[in-house]
Design a protein around this motif. Structure first.
Motif, mmCIF file in Angstrom:
data_model
loop_
_atom_site.group_PDB
_atom_site.id
_atom_site.type_symbol
_atom_site.label_atom_id
_atom_site.label_comp_id
_atom_site.label_asym_id
_atom_site.label_seq_id
_atom_site.Cartn_x
_atom_site.Cartn_y
_atom_site.Cartn_z
ATOM 1 N N LYS A 140 -20.500 -12.276 -16.746
ATOM 2 C CA LYS A 140 -21.094 -13.507 -16.237
ATOM 3 C C LYS A 140 -22.181 -13.164 -15.231
ATOM 4 C CE LYS A 140 -16.944 -16.385 -16.761
ATOM 5 N NZ LYS A 140 -15.959 -17.242 -16.042
ATOM 6 N N VAL A 141 -23.294 -13.877 -15.344
ATOM 7 C CA VAL A 141 -24.413 -13.634 -14.447
ATOM 8 C C VAL A 141 -24.448 -14.639 -13.302
ATOM 9 C CG1 VAL A 141 -26.923 -13.396 -14.324
ATOM 10 C CG2 VAL A 141 -25.701 -12.659 -16.364
ATOM 11 N N ASP A 142 -23.954 -15.843 -13.552
ATOM 12 C CA ASP A 142 -24.048 -16.926 -12.562
ATOM 13 C C ASP A 142 -22.917 -16.875 -11.543
ATOM 14 O OD1 ASP A 142 -22.174 -17.474 -14.466
ATOM 15 O OD2 ASP A 142 -22.618 -19.619 -14.598
ATOM 16 N N VAL A 143 -22.600 -15.695 -11.048
ATOM 17 C CA VAL A 143 -21.600 -15.537 -9.994
ATOM 18 C C VAL A 143 -22.257 -14.809 -8.833
ATOM 19 C CG1 VAL A 143 -19.634 -15.520 -11.569
ATOM 20 C CG2 VAL A 143 -20.768 -13.379 -11.005
ATOM 21 N N VAL A 158 -24.384 5.805 -8.982
ATOM 22 C CA VAL A 158 -23.821 4.690 -9.748
ATOM 23 C C VAL A 158 -24.882 3.600 -9.896
ATOM 24 C CG1 VAL A 158 -22.008 2.934 -9.829
ATOM 25 C CG2 VAL A 158 -21.505 5.229 -8.930
ATOM 26 N N SER A 159 -25.040 3.104 -11.109
ATOM 27 C CA SER A 159 -26.035 2.069 -11.388
ATOM 28 C C SER A 159 -25.500 1.151 -12.482
ATOM 29 C CB SER A 159 -27.365 2.702 -11.831
ATOM 30 O OG SER A 159 -28.275 1.708 -12.249
ATOM 31 N N CYS A 160 -25.665 -0.156 -12.273
ATOM 32 C CA CYS A 160 -25.233 -1.143 -13.262
ATOM 33 C C CYS A 160 -26.399 -2.057 -13.600
ATOM 34 C CB CYS A 160 -24.066 -1.975 -12.738
ATOM 35 S SG CYS A 160 -22.523 -1.040 -12.553
ATOM 36 N N ILE A 161 -26.614 -2.281 -14.885
ATOM 37 C CA ILE A 161 -27.680 -3.144 -15.374
ATOM 38 C C ILE A 161 -27.070 -4.160 -16.333
ATOM 39 C CG2 ILE A 161 -29.886 -3.284 -16.578
ATOM 40 C CD1 ILE A 161 -30.058 -1.799 -13.966
ATOM 41 N N ILE A 162 -27.464 -5.428 -16.151
ATOM 42 C CA ILE A 162 -27.032 -6.497 -17.063
ATOM 43 C C ILE A 162 -28.198 -6.822 -17.984
ATOM 44 C CG2 ILE A 162 -26.261 -8.891 -17.217
ATOM 45 C CD1 ILE A 162 -24.902 -8.513 -14.548
ATOM 46 N N TYR A 163 -27.935 -6.880 -19.275
ATOM 47 C CA TYR A 163 -28.978 -7.084 -20.270
ATOM 48 C C TYR A 163 -28.859 -8.463 -20.917
ATOM 49 C CZ TYR A 163 -29.708 -2.032 -19.888
ATOM 50 O OH TYR A 163 -29.948 -0.761 -19.406
ATOM 51 N N ASN A 164 -29.952 -9.213 -20.805
ATOM 52 C CA ASN A 164 -30.108 -10.435 -21.591
ATOM 53 C C ASN A 164 -28.933 -11.392 -21.455
ATOM 54 O OD1 ASN A 164 -31.592 -12.061 -23.315
ATOM 55 N ND2 ASN A 164 -30.551 -11.285 -25.124
ATOM 56 N N TYR A 165 -28.475 -11.631 -20.221
ATOM 57 C CA TYR A 165 -27.429 -12.616 -19.937
ATOM 58 C C TYR A 165 -26.061 -12.268 -20.526
ATOM 59 C CZ TYR A 165 -31.183 -15.874 -18.670
ATOM 60 O OH TYR A 165 -32.274 -16.466 -18.093
ATOM 61 N N ASN A 171 -24.931 -8.015 -6.648
ATOM 62 C CA ASN A 171 -25.255 -9.343 -7.160
ATOM 63 C C ASN A 171 -25.806 -9.190 -8.573
ATOM 64 O OD1 ASN A 171 -26.298 -11.862 -7.792
ATOM 65 N ND2 ASN A 171 -27.325 -12.164 -5.848
ATOM 66 N N PRO A 172 -25.174 -9.756 -9.586
ATOM 67 C CA PRO A 172 -25.635 -9.517 -10.961
ATOM 68 C C PRO A 172 -27.039 -10.027 -11.226
ATOM 69 C CG PRO A 172 -23.965 -11.246 -10.897
ATOM 70 C CD PRO A 172 -23.991 -10.635 -9.548
ATOM 71 N N GLN A 173 -27.475 -11.068 -10.536
ATOM 72 C CA GLN A 173 -28.809 -11.607 -10.782
ATOM 73 C C GLN A 173 -29.909 -10.675 -10.295
ATOM 74 O OE1 GLN A 173 -29.035 -15.563 -9.174
ATOM 75 N NE2 GLN A 173 -27.436 -16.350 -10.501
ATOM 76 N N GLU A 174 -29.570 -9.748 -9.401
ATOM 77 C CA GLU A 174 -30.560 -8.796 -8.914
ATOM 78 C C GLU A 174 -30.722 -7.603 -9.837
ATOM 79 O OE1 GLU A 174 -29.653 -7.611 -4.972
ATOM 80 O OE2 GLU A 174 -29.529 -9.649 -4.180
ATOM 81 N N TYR A 175 -29.818 -7.430 -10.791
ATOM 82 C CA TYR A 175 -29.839 -6.245 -11.660
ATOM 83 C C TYR A 175 -29.785 -6.651 -13.131
ATOM 84 C CZ TYR A 175 -28.901 -3.728 -7.352
ATOM 85 O OH TYR A 175 -28.988 -3.217 -6.086
ATOM 86 N N ARG A 197 -14.310 -6.476 -10.966
ATOM 87 C CA ARG A 197 -13.669 -7.739 -10.596
ATOM 88 C C ARG A 197 -14.721 -8.835 -10.518
ATOM 89 N NH1 ARG A 197 -8.960 -9.610 -8.483
ATOM 90 N NH2 ARG A 197 -9.036 -11.362 -7.004
ATOM 91 N N GLN A 198 -14.412 -9.962 -11.142
ATOM 92 C CA GLN A 198 -15.324 -11.098 -11.195
ATOM 93 C C GLN A 198 -14.527 -12.380 -11.363
ATOM 94 O OE1 GLN A 198 -17.865 -11.479 -14.748
ATOM 95 N NE2 GLN A 198 -19.612 -11.629 -13.370
ATOM 96 N N ASP A 199 -14.905 -13.398 -10.588
ATOM 97 C CA ASP A 199 -14.212 -14.699 -10.643
ATOM 98 C C ASP A 199 -12.712 -14.567 -10.376
ATOM 99 O OD1 ASP A 199 -16.456 -16.176 -11.073
ATOM 100 O OD2 ASP A 199 -16.184 -16.387 -13.235
ATOM 101 N N GLY A 200 -12.357 -13.644 -9.485
ATOM 102 C CA GLY A 200 -10.949 -13.503 -9.127
ATOM 103 C C GLY A 200 -10.121 -12.716 -10.121
ATOM 104 N N ASN A 201 -10.741 -12.126 -11.145
ATOM 105 C CA ASN A 201 -10.012 -11.357 -12.161
ATOM 106 C C ASN A 201 -10.482 -9.910 -12.157
ATOM 107 O OD1 ASN A 201 -8.581 -13.666 -13.219
ATOM 108 N ND2 ASN A 201 -10.511 -14.273 -14.200
ATOM 109 N N THR A 202 -9.515 -8.982 -12.151
ATOM 110 C CA THR A 202 -9.811 -7.559 -12.185
ATOM 111 C C THR A 202 -9.534 -7.014 -13.581
ATOM 112 O OG1 THR A 202 -9.232 -7.318 -9.840
ATOM 113 C CG2 THR A 202 -9.299 -5.315 -11.172
#
Length: 416
Positions: A204-207, A146-153, A231-235, A177-182
């Motif tokens: 969202k990246v700033d979580v 399993v791998s997740c990548i976030i592109y360009n914010y 952590n989204p900022q690491e990927y 799930r992010q910011d308490g929402n699934t």
């Protein structure tokens, strides 16, 4: 100092020294009465959101006793496939929320601990342990790699492979799930490498973290669910730099898309004649001067970017930028000609200076012309530079010689 002033001051000093001693003594007395410190009870999961569990317990201590002692709750966990307990923290309250990889199965344990006023362990209970079983299904049916990548914010792509024992009709569903929402993923795809995946259009990246659960279903067997967090900022991967170009003086420049901050850059230089590749770090600069390439060779250049380590822990580089080329030249460029010319001129100047000092060339070539006034003072002082009068004066005339008239008589001719 007045006596009326000293009395309140003395009282304050007495209170400041005596009161802590009294309280400390009282705390020690209460701790001394704890002959038996019972372990926590009713250790249970009170809330579950994907792999995030909220766990609570009863410390078996009355509120009166807790008001007079210093209580902490050491919390540890260990996965079924591990032999080591992971110490998490000493909690202040009998409740804790943490994310686990539930498909691995996990043991959780907690105990009561009483500390002295100096945080020294006075007494501790036995551990209370619970086991959280992995979800049903064979472990080799869960999604792998399993791998997740976030592109360009903006968007996120997660990919995975089908479990080795998962039937071909297995259908995986991803929840995040992010910011308490699934939410459930609605856009699935199959990439060019045969991996299944999910595309999330807005993320969202700033979580601090994103929770994932990839569940599956099949008509022939149970598919085990997969749980993780990241952590989204690491990927996160940025768009590559733009407008890469090479100036005549071999300075490479590029542009960065707007709204990008705290980035570093890496340049890739490939010798197309010999096949070697070098990487150069440009730091935060959007330019780099190539000072060590051979101008008679052909090169290709690319650049990429990522966030600096001082900003976050992102270790993923962007894609490479557009490729540009440095074409070989049949002769040295003007830049190299000027450089070589300056070196030659400098060497010649050094050799000339050495020769002049060695053989006194300057003294011989520029020997001063003698001043005639120093050699012929009379010419200039008495005759004002009139050379003719001065030279006539220099011919000596004897006073002894005199002029006397001479009579010449002609003798008569003899007759024939």
């Amino acid at each position: 100092m007045k006596v009326s002033t000293m009395v309140p001051l003395a009282c304050c000093l007495v209170i400041s020294f005596v009161l802590p001693v009294v309280l400390s003594k009282r705390c020690m007395e209460v701790q001394g009465n704890l002959t038996d410190l019972n372990p926590p009870t009713n250790l249970m999961i009170v809330d579950r959101q994907l792999g995030e569990l909220t766990i609570s317990w009863n410390d078996s201590l009355s509120e009166i006793r807790k008001a007079n002692i210093c209580v902490r709750y050491p919390f540890e966990y260990k996965y079924f496939d591990s032999q080591t307990w992971q110490e998490d923290s000493r909690l202040l309250e009998p409740e804790y929320t943490k994310t686990f990889e539930l498909h691995r199965g996990v043991y959780i344990r907690v105990k009561n601990m009483v500390l002295t006023m100096r945080n020294i362990i006075k007494k501790e209970s036995n551990w209370t342990v619970i086991a959280i079983q992995p979800p049903p299904g064979d472990q080799e049916t869960l999604a792998s790699n399993v791998s997740c990548i976030i592109y360009n914010y903006s968007f996120m792509n997660c990919t995975w492979r089908r479990g080795s024992k998962a039937p071909h009709d297995t259908r995986y569903i991803m929840y995040y799930r992010q910011d308490g929402n699934t939410r459930q993923c609605t856009h699935y795809f199959l990439d060019e490498h045969g991996r299944q995946g999910c595309h999330v259009a807005e993320i969202k990246v700033d979580v601090e973290k994103i929770l994932l659960c990839i569940n599956g279903s099949s008509n022939s067997t149970l598919i085990q669910a997969y749980y993780t967090e990241f952590n989204p900022q690491e990927y996160e991967i940025y768009n590559p730099p733009l407008n890469l170009k090479v100036l005549p003086n071999l300075t490479v420049t590029w542009d960065m898309p707007p709204d990008y901050e705290c980035n570093e850059f890496q340049l890739k230089v490939t010798n197309l004649n010999q096949g070697g590749t070098e990487f150069f770090s440009a730091g935060e600069e959007t330019k780099y001067v190539l000072g060590s390439i051979n101008p008679t060779k052909r090169y290709s250049l690319k650049v990429r970017t990522k966030s600096k380590r001082t900003c976050n822990e992102n270790m993923l580089w962007s894609e490479w930028s557009n490729e540009v080329f440095i074409e070989p030249t049949s002769s040295f460029s003007m830049h190299w000609v000027l450089r070589m010319l300056s070196i030659v001129i400098t060497m010649v100047a050094i050799l000339l200076i050495f020769a002049f000092r060695r053989y006194r060339v300057l003294e011989i070539a520029f020997k001063p012309i003698p001043d005639p006034q120093k050699k012929f003072k009379a010419l200039f002082e008495e005759y004002n530079g009139d050379f003719q009068n001065w030279i006539n004066c220099q011919i000596p005339v004897s006073t002894v010689d005199e002029c006397h008239p001479v009579v010449i008589e002609e003798s008569p001719q003899s007759e024939a």
